[in-house]
Design a protein around this motif. Structure first.
Motif, PDB file in Angstrom:
ATOM      1  N   THR A   1      36.814 -26.184 -17.859  1.00  0.00           N
ATOM      2  CA  THR A   1      35.957 -25.072 -17.630  1.00  0.00           C
ATOM      3  C   THR A   1      34.879 -25.743 -16.741  1.00  0.00           C
ATOM      4  OG1 THR A   1      35.872 -24.150 -20.049  1.00  0.00           O
ATOM      5  CG2 THR A   1      33.950 -23.580 -18.568  1.00  0.00           C
TER       6      THR A   1
ATOM      7  N   LEU B   1      33.173 -14.446 -16.073  1.00  0.00           N
ATOM      8  CA  LEU B   1      34.385 -15.338 -16.614  1.00  0.00           C
ATOM      9  C   LEU B   1      35.726 -14.929 -15.517  1.00  0.00           C
ATOM     10  CD1 LEU B   1      35.750 -17.267 -18.208  1.00  0.00           C
ATOM     11  CD2 LEU B   1      36.152 -15.721 -20.039  1.00  0.00           C
TER      12      LEU B   1
ATOM     13  N   GLU C   1      39.364 -16.551 -15.169  1.00  0.00           N
ATOM     14  CA  GLU C   1      40.328 -17.284 -15.808  1.00  0.00           C
ATOM     15  C   GLU C   1      41.578 -17.540 -15.010  1.00  0.00           C
ATOM     16  OE1 GLU C   1      40.781 -17.134 -20.286  1.00  0.00           O
ATOM     17  OE2 GLU C   1      39.691 -15.165 -19.692  1.00  0.00           O
ATOM     18  N   THR C   2      42.006 -18.481 -14.597  1.00  0.00           N
ATOM     19  CA  THR C   2      43.134 -18.625 -13.736  1.00  0.00           C
ATOM     20  C   THR C   2      44.263 -19.326 -14.608  1.00  0.00           C
ATOM     21  OG1 THR C   2      42.778 -20.857 -12.642  1.00  0.00           O
ATOM     22  CG2 THR C   2      41.827 -18.916 -11.704  1.00  0.00           C
ATOM     23  N   PHE C   3      45.448 -18.610 -14.518  1.00  0.00           N
ATOM     24  CA  PHE C   3      46.596 -18.945 -15.144  1.00  0.00           C
ATOM     25  C   PHE C   3      47.571 -19.753 -14.075  1.00  0.00           C
ATOM     26  CE2 PHE C   3      44.652 -15.934 -18.023  1.00  0.00           C
ATOM     27  CZ  PHE C   3      45.129 -16.625 -19.271  1.00  0.00           C
TER      28      PHE C   3
ATOM     29  N   THR D   1      31.994 -18.511 -14.306  1.00  0.00           N
ATOM     30  CA  THR D   1      32.436 -19.949 -15.389  1.00  0.00           C
ATOM     31  C   THR D   1      34.062 -19.656 -14.901  1.00  0.00           C
ATOM     32  OG1 THR D   1      30.874 -19.491 -16.793  1.00  0.00           O
ATOM     33  CG2 THR D   1      33.010 -20.430 -17.413  1.00  0.00           C
TER      34      THR D   1
ATOM     35  N   LYS E   1      37.908 -20.936 -15.852  1.00  0.00           N
ATOM     36  CA  LYS E   1      38.458 -21.490 -16.759  1.00  0.00           C
ATOM     37  C   LYS E   1      40.053 -21.809 -16.396  1.00  0.00           C
ATOM     38  CE  LYS E   1      35.783 -20.382 -21.003  1.00  0.00           C
ATOM     39  NZ  LYS E   1      35.746 -19.898 -22.250  1.00  0.00           N
TER      40      LYS E   1
ATOM     41  N   ARG F   1      43.749 -22.321 -16.965  1.00  0.00           N
ATOM     42  CA  ARG F   1      44.901 -22.071 -18.161  1.00  0.00           C
ATOM     43  C   ARG F   1      46.131 -22.353 -17.631  1.00  0.00           C
ATOM     44  NH1 ARG F   1      40.761 -21.560 -21.844  1.00  0.00           N
ATOM     45  NH2 ARG F   1      39.695 -19.472 -21.931  1.00  0.00           N
TER      46      ARG F   1
ATOM     47  N   HIS G   1      47.805 -22.938 -24.912  1.00  0.00           N
ATOM     48  CA  HIS G   1      47.857 -22.346 -23.557  1.00  0.00           C
ATOM     49  C   HIS G   1      49.112 -21.153 -23.355  1.00  0.00           C
ATOM     50  CE1 HIS G   1      44.966 -24.372 -20.964  1.00  0.00           C
ATOM     51  NE2 HIS G   1      44.890 -25.438 -22.015  1.00  0.00           N
TER      52      HIS G   1
ATOM     53  N   TYR H   1      47.887 -18.261 -25.533  1.00  0.00           N
ATOM     54  CA  TYR H   1      46.887 -17.322 -25.107  1.00  0.00           C
ATOM     55  C   TYR H   1      47.531 -16.724 -23.810  1.00  0.00           C
ATOM     56  CZ  TYR H   1      42.498 -16.437 -23.061  1.00  0.00           C
ATOM     57  OH  TYR H   1      41.106 -15.557 -22.274  1.00  0.00           O
TER      58      TYR H   1
END
Length: 185
Positions: free
Chosen positions: A12, A19, A21-23, A51, A53, A55, A145, A148
């Motif tokens: 993070t 937020l 989030e990058t996969f 933020t 995060k 992933r 991971h 999720y």
């Protein structure tokens, strides 16, 4: 005898209310491109506004995917935590062809062993991975991971989520300014 404890540092960056989030899959060229933009995004948008995060979504057509995801997450258990993970990811992105098969099935890496791949990654990143790689229950973090990603309907990389919602129109080729504009909305 007590088993040593370990903790994977959450990947993070920033501490803002929006937020992102990058996969990612470490050897995917599009994930590498997206990863390369994250520091610029954080600088442009501001650490107090977003933020980020990281992933992971391992993909079987990238033949060393699982091995390299384990290396990245293992590096986050070492002193230096999430910064180690960024260093390892950067090393993979910079030397991507050293960790991937030609056309997903051939080339020089066809003869590479997992041990050789990890040794290569240690050399390029400067991070000693072997002890952390061998953490017996590190697979719990890897499985988290994967679970999720699946729970959020994510199967390919890179995929992006903003405030918990998948953004199918976000792409690794988008300029950082577009990402920042959408995040700060």
């Amino acid at each position: 005898m007590t088993q040593p404890t370990w903790r994977a540092d959450p990947l993070t960056f920033g501490h803002g209310p929006s937020l992102f989030e990058t996969f990612l899959e470490p050897t995917c060229p599009y994930s590498c491109r997206a990863f390369g933009k994250l520091d610029a995004l954080l600088a442009l948008a501001g650490e107090d506004k977003i933020t980020i995060k990281l992933r992971f979504v391992s993909q079987p057509w990238h033949m060393f995917s699982g091995l390299l995801v384990r290396c990245v997450l293992a590096s986050s258990t070492l002193p230096g935590g999430k910064d180690n993970a960024k260093t390892v990811l950067a090393a993979i992105a910079e030397k991507r062809e050293e960790f991937e098969f030609d056309h997903h099935f051939g080339g020089a890496n066809l003869d590479a062993t997992p041990r050789q791949i990890i040794d290569r990654l240690e050399a390029y990143s400067g991070i000693d991975l072997w002890d952390a790689f061998a953490i017996p229950d590190l697979d719990k973090e890897i499985k988290w991971h994967a679970k999720y990603a699946r729970q959020n309907g994510i199967h390919v990389s890179p995929t992006f989520m903003v405030n918990g919602l998948v953004q199918p129109d976000f792409g690794s080729g988008d300029p950082v300014e577009k990402w920042a504009e959408r995040l700060l909305g």
